[in-house]
Design a protein around this motif. Structure first.
Motif, PDB file in Angstrom:
ATOM      1  N   ALA A 181       0.843  -1.200   0.000  1.00 55.77           N
ATOM      2  CA  ALA A 181       0.000   0.000   0.000  1.00 55.77           C
ATOM      3  C   ALA A 181       0.879   1.252   0.000  1.00 55.77           C
ATOM      4  N   ARG A 182       1.925   1.251   0.837  1.00 56.10           N
ATOM      5  CA  ARG A 182       2.829   2.398   0.880  1.00 56.10           C
ATOM      6  C   ARG A 182       3.638   2.511  -0.411  1.00 56.10           C
ATOM      7  N   ALA A 183       4.040   1.373  -0.947  1.00 58.98           N
ATOM      8  CA  ALA A 183       4.787   1.384  -2.212  1.00 58.98           C
ATOM      9  C   ALA A 183       3.941   2.008  -3.322  1.00 58.98           C
ATOM     10  N   ASP A 184       2.647   1.668  -3.326  1.00 55.96           N
ATOM     11  CA  ASP A 184       1.749   2.234  -4.347  1.00 55.96           C
ATOM     12  C   ASP A 184       1.533   3.729  -4.123  1.00 55.96           C
ATOM     13  N   GLU A 185       1.469   4.145  -2.851  1.00 54.45           N
ATOM     14  CA  GLU A 185       1.322   5.578  -2.540  1.00 54.45           C
ATOM     15  C   GLU A 185       2.508   6.369  -3.105  1.00 54.45           C
ATOM     16  N   ILE A 186       3.697   5.828  -2.907  1.00 56.40           N
ATOM     17  CA  ILE A 186       4.902   6.506  -3.398  1.00 56.40           C
ATOM     18  C   ILE A 186       4.901   6.544  -4.919  1.00 56.40           C
ATOM     19  N   ARG A 187       4.490   5.433  -5.544  1.00 58.54           N
ATOM     20  CA  ARG A 187       4.399   5.406  -7.008  1.00 58.54           C
ATOM     21  C   ARG A 187       3.463   6.497  -7.510  1.00 58.54           C
ATOM     22  N   ASP A 188       2.294   6.652  -6.852  1.00 62.00           N
ATOM     23  CA  ASP A 188       1.322   7.668  -7.261  1.00 62.00           C
ATOM     24  C   ASP A 188       1.846   9.076  -7.006  1.00 62.00           C
ATOM     25  N   LEU A 189       2.594   9.237  -5.917  1.00 61.01           N
ATOM     26  CA  LEU A 189       3.167  10.545  -5.605  1.00 61.01           C
ATOM     27  C   LEU A 189       4.185  10.945  -6.675  1.00 61.01           C
ATOM     28  N   LEU A 190       5.004   9.994  -7.075  1.00 58.26           N
ATOM     29  CA  LEU A 190       5.975  10.276  -8.134  1.00 58.26           C
ATOM     30  C   LEU A 190       5.266  10.593  -9.443  1.00 58.26           C
ATOM     31  N   LYS A 191       4.179   9.879  -9.714  1.00 58.13           N
ATOM     32  CA  LYS A 191       3.413  10.114 -10.943  1.00 58.13           C
ATOM     33  C   LYS A 191       2.849  11.524 -10.963  1.00 58.13           C
ATOM     34  N   SER A 192       2.390  12.006  -9.809  1.00 57.36           N
ATOM     35  CA  SER A 192       1.832  13.367  -9.725  1.00 57.36           C
ATOM     36  C   SER A 192       2.900  14.419 -10.009  1.00 57.36           C
ATOM     37  N   ARG A 193       4.173  14.022  -9.890  1.00 55.41           N
ATOM     38  CA  ARG A 193       5.281  14.938 -10.174  1.00 55.41           C
ATOM     39  C   ARG A 193       5.869  14.712 -11.569  1.00 55.41           C
ATOM     40  N   GLY A 194       5.141  13.943 -12.373  1.00 53.69           N
ATOM     41  CA  GLY A 194       5.583  13.720 -13.751  1.00 53.69           C
ATOM     42  C   GLY A 194       6.652  12.665 -13.882  1.00 53.69           C
ATOM     43  N   LEU A 195       6.747  11.765 -12.897  1.00 50.78           N
ATOM     44  CA  LEU A 195       7.773  10.728 -12.905  1.00 50.78           C
ATOM     45  C   LEU A 195       7.139   9.354 -12.792  1.00 50.78           C
ATOM     46  N   ALA A 196       7.772   8.382 -13.391  1.00 50.63           N
ATOM     47  CA  ALA A 196       7.333   6.993 -13.273  1.00 50.63           C
ATOM     48  C   ALA A 196       8.499   6.184 -12.751  1.00 50.63           C
ATOM     49  N   ILE A 197       8.188   5.100 -12.054  1.00 53.99           N
ATOM     50  CA  ILE A 197       9.244   4.235 -11.530  1.00 53.99           C
ATOM     51  C   ILE A 197       9.121   2.872 -12.179  1.00 53.99           C
ATOM     52  N   GLU A 198      10.246   2.370 -12.641  1.00 58.46           N
ATOM     53  CA  GLU A 198      10.273   1.098 -13.359  1.00 58.46           C
ATOM     54  C   GLU A 198      11.258   0.175 -12.662  1.00 58.46           C
ATOM     55  N   ASP A 199      10.793  -1.023 -12.338  1.00 58.98           N
ATOM     56  CA  ASP A 199      11.648  -1.991 -11.663  1.00 58.98           C
ATOM     57  C   ASP A 199      12.393  -2.822 -12.704  1.00 58.98           C
ATOM     58  N   THR A 200      13.725  -2.841 -12.611  1.00 56.69           N
ATOM     59  CA  THR A 200      14.541  -3.580 -13.561  1.00 56.69           C
ATOM     60  C   THR A 200      15.426  -4.563 -12.812  1.00 56.69           C
ATOM     61  N   GLY A 201      16.108  -5.422 -13.558  1.00 54.55           N
ATOM     62  CA  GLY A 201      17.030  -6.384 -12.936  1.00 54.55           C
ATOM     63  C   GLY A 201      18.171  -5.699 -12.219  1.00 54.55           C
ATOM     64  N   ASN A 202      18.403  -4.433 -12.578  1.00 55.44           N
ATOM     65  CA  ASN A 202      19.488  -3.677 -11.931  1.00 55.44           C
ATOM     66  C   ASN A 202      18.958  -2.661 -10.935  1.00 55.44           C
ATOM     67  N   GLY A 203      17.718  -2.861 -10.489  1.00 57.07           N
ATOM     68  CA  GLY A 203      17.165  -1.955  -9.508  1.00 57.07           C
ATOM     69  C   GLY A 203      16.135  -1.002 -10.114  1.00 57.07           C
ATOM     70  N   PRO A 204      15.497  -0.167  -9.266  1.00 55.14           N
ATOM     71  CA  PRO A 204      14.472   0.740  -9.748  1.00 55.14           C
ATOM     72  C   PRO A 204      15.074   1.867 -10.598  1.00 55.14           C
ATOM     73  N   ARG A 205      14.296   2.309 -11.576  1.00 52.03           N
ATOM     74  CA  ARG A 205      14.736   3.394 -12.470  1.00 52.03           C
ATOM     75  C   ARG A 205      13.616   4.397 -12.576  1.00 52.03           C
ATOM     76  N   VAL A 206      13.945   5.663 -12.373  1.00 51.15           N
ATOM     77  CA  VAL A 206      12.960   6.740 -12.462  1.00 51.15           C
ATOM     78  C   VAL A 206      13.040   7.373 -13.849  1.00 51.15           C
ATOM     79  N   ILE A 207      11.884   7.505 -14.508  1.00 53.50           N
ATOM     80  CA  ILE A 207      11.845   8.128 -15.827  1.00 53.50           C
ATOM     81  C   ILE A 207      10.809   9.235 -15.848  1.00 53.50           C
ATOM     82  N   LYS A 208      11.025  10.201 -16.733  1.00 53.38           N
ATOM     83  CA  LYS A 208      10.053  11.293 -16.913  1.00 53.38           C
ATOM     84  C   LYS A 208       8.894  10.808 -17.731  1.00 53.38           C
ATOM     85  N   LEU A 209       7.692  11.220 -17.347  1.00 57.18           N
ATOM     86  CA  LEU A 209       6.500  10.883 -18.144  1.00 57.18           C
ATOM     87  C   LEU A 209       6.390  11.834 -19.336  1.00 57.18           C
TER      88      LEU A 209
END
Length: 466
Positions: free
Chosen positions: A438-466
């Motif tokens: 639930a908290r992980a999803d809250e953070i994902r939505d918070l980042l989305k509201s700032r124009g950012l998306a988070i992508e989980d990769t084999g080398n760890g999470p990666r933040v990209i601009k929407l």
């Protein structure tokens, strides 16, 4: 490189007058307000020309003037109850701010009219002495008919021009076709300089002829500006400069096409007049630069919110590609394997394709297409990971080509990854480990509201601009 020369109406191979230094003069702004989207196009286009020539190893002396004496400046000063110099200095500073937002480099020289008055007065005197100009009651006019080549740039003949010419109220010139080189002072509050004809100030056209000669010499490689300047401004510059020197003024003339707003001509009366400062409230300057380079510079271009959104998305793809590679570099190790070495040889072909596009009359639209082809190949080659060295080589090539376009600059670190964002990403990782989804999803939505998306990769999470 081939350049479409407005003077000859054909593409010509670009052969510099002197390989040691290419001399370019671009007409700059009249500084009485923020510059608008139509002004921005030549600033961005010819800044890109300069960047490309320097990329190919050329030394460029690039001059862009500030017109800081003009009726508009004088009228604005009267409205605000300040001096004309106060107005011009303010908007020169504002020009630099907006130009920087568009990643337009400062010119080699930014001459101001007010700082070159001696040269302008001497130029007018020379034209009078040679019989190409005359003085009446403190005004000095150019005798247009005495210059045999008049109309060669705009491809207009003197008879056609004569039919539409007239003498304005208060003018005393000999011929309706003649234009002002010097204007006598009309009132005490009007900025003026002493000269052999009494106090006054220069006409618009003479300033560029005088400053081009001072800083670049009598004949230059390229004179450039917006299509609207072809006539009368650039036509008059040719008449003045070539009458004075007896030599060709510029070897190549380059003009960018018009900008329409939602398919209509930009006009204050229509309410569709946008300054760059207005647009910067909604879009990053880099998005605007991408938009202005996405069409060929000689073609008309339409400005609309829909097209700016497309530009934003296109630029976002470039940023994501760059950030993907930065992420790989930060999380990978090792040197290239044989397969990667072979792939890198293939990727370097894109440099040749990019240069071929830019050599074809500065075709930035095709240049951008080549960059996207490169990105597509890089994404395919790195989708399952890559060595650190291969990722570094890919990033170097991508940055090299986008740098020529003035894009993806000074963003080697993810500029959106400030300490607060990094802390949220780390918190999300810890929440996921603790199965606090639930908290992980809250953070994902918070980042989305700032124009950012988070992508989980084999080398760890990666933040990209929407």
């Amino acid at each position: 490189m081939k350049i479409y020369n407005t003077l000859t109406r054909k593409k010509e191979e670009f052969v510099p007058i002197d390989d040691k230094e290419i001399k370019i003069y671009v007409c700059g702004p009249t500084v009485y307000n923020y510059f608008h989207i139509g002004n921005a196009r030549p600033f961005v286009v010819f800044d890109t020309l300069r960047k490309y020539l320097e990329y190919t190893g050329k030394n460029v002396k690039f001059v862009q003037n500030f017109t800081d004496v003009d009726d508009k400046i004088i009228n604005k000063a009267r409205e605000e109850g300040v001096s004309a110099s106060k107005i011009s200095e303010k908007y020169i500073e504002e020009y630099y701010k907006d130009a920087q937002a568009l990643n337009v480099d400062k010119a080699s020289v930014h001459p101001k009219v007010t700082e070159n008055m001696d040269e302008i007065i001497d130029f007018v005197k020379q034209l009078i002495d040679k019989g190409y100009a005359y003085e009446i009651d403190g005004d000095v006019y150019y005798s247009t008919r005495k210059f045999n080549g008049y109309g060669k740039l705009s491809k207009q003949n003197i008879e056609d021009l004569e039919s539409g010419a007239r003498i304005e109220v208060g003018e005393k010139k000999h011929d309706p076709l003649d234009f002002a080189l010097w204007k006598a002072q009309k009132s005490d509050d009007e900025i003026a300089w002493d000269c052999p004809w009494g106090k006054g100030r220069p006409g618009w056209h003479i300033e560029c002829s005088a400053m081009s000669k001072k800083y670049l010499g009598e004949t230059i490689d390229i004179h450039a500006g917006g299509q609207d300047l072809t006539f009368p401004h650039h036509e008059n510059e040719i008449a003045q400069s070539e009458a004075a020197s007896g030599k060709p003024f510029a070897k190549y003339w380059m003009h960018n096409g018009y900008i329409t707003i939602d398919n209509e001509k930009m006009s204050k009366s229509k309410g569709n007049f946008f300054t760059v400062r207005d647009i910067l409230k909604d879009y990053d300057g880099e998005v605007m630069r991408f938009f202005l380079l996405s069409g060929h510079y000689r073609s008309p271009i339409n400005f609309s919110r829909e097209l700016m959104e497309q530009a934003k998305n296109g630029l976002g793809r470039m940023h994501n590609a760059k950030n993907n590679l930065i992420h790989l570099i930060d999380n990978s190790v090792g040197t290239m394997n044989e397969s990667e070495k072979e792939h890198l040889v293939q990727l370097k072909d894109y440099r040749k394709k990019f240069i071929a596009a830019m050599d074809e009359d500065l075709n930035t639209a095709d240049g951008i297409s080549v960059v996207f082809e490169l990105i597509k190949d890089i994404n395919t080659m790195t989708q399952n990971g890559a060595s650190k060295e291969f990722a570094q080589q890919c990033l170097s090539l991508l940055s090299e080509l986008t740098g020529v376009l003035g894009l993806l600059q000074d963003k080697d670190k993810d500029d959106h990854m400030d300490d607060e964002i990094l802390a949220l990403v780390q918190e999300r990782q810890e929440a996921r480990k603790a199965k606090n989804f639930a908290r992980a999803d809250e953070i994902r939505d918070l980042l989305k509201s700032r124009g950012l998306a988070i992508e989980d990769t084999g080398n760890g999470p990666r933040v990209i601009k929407l």
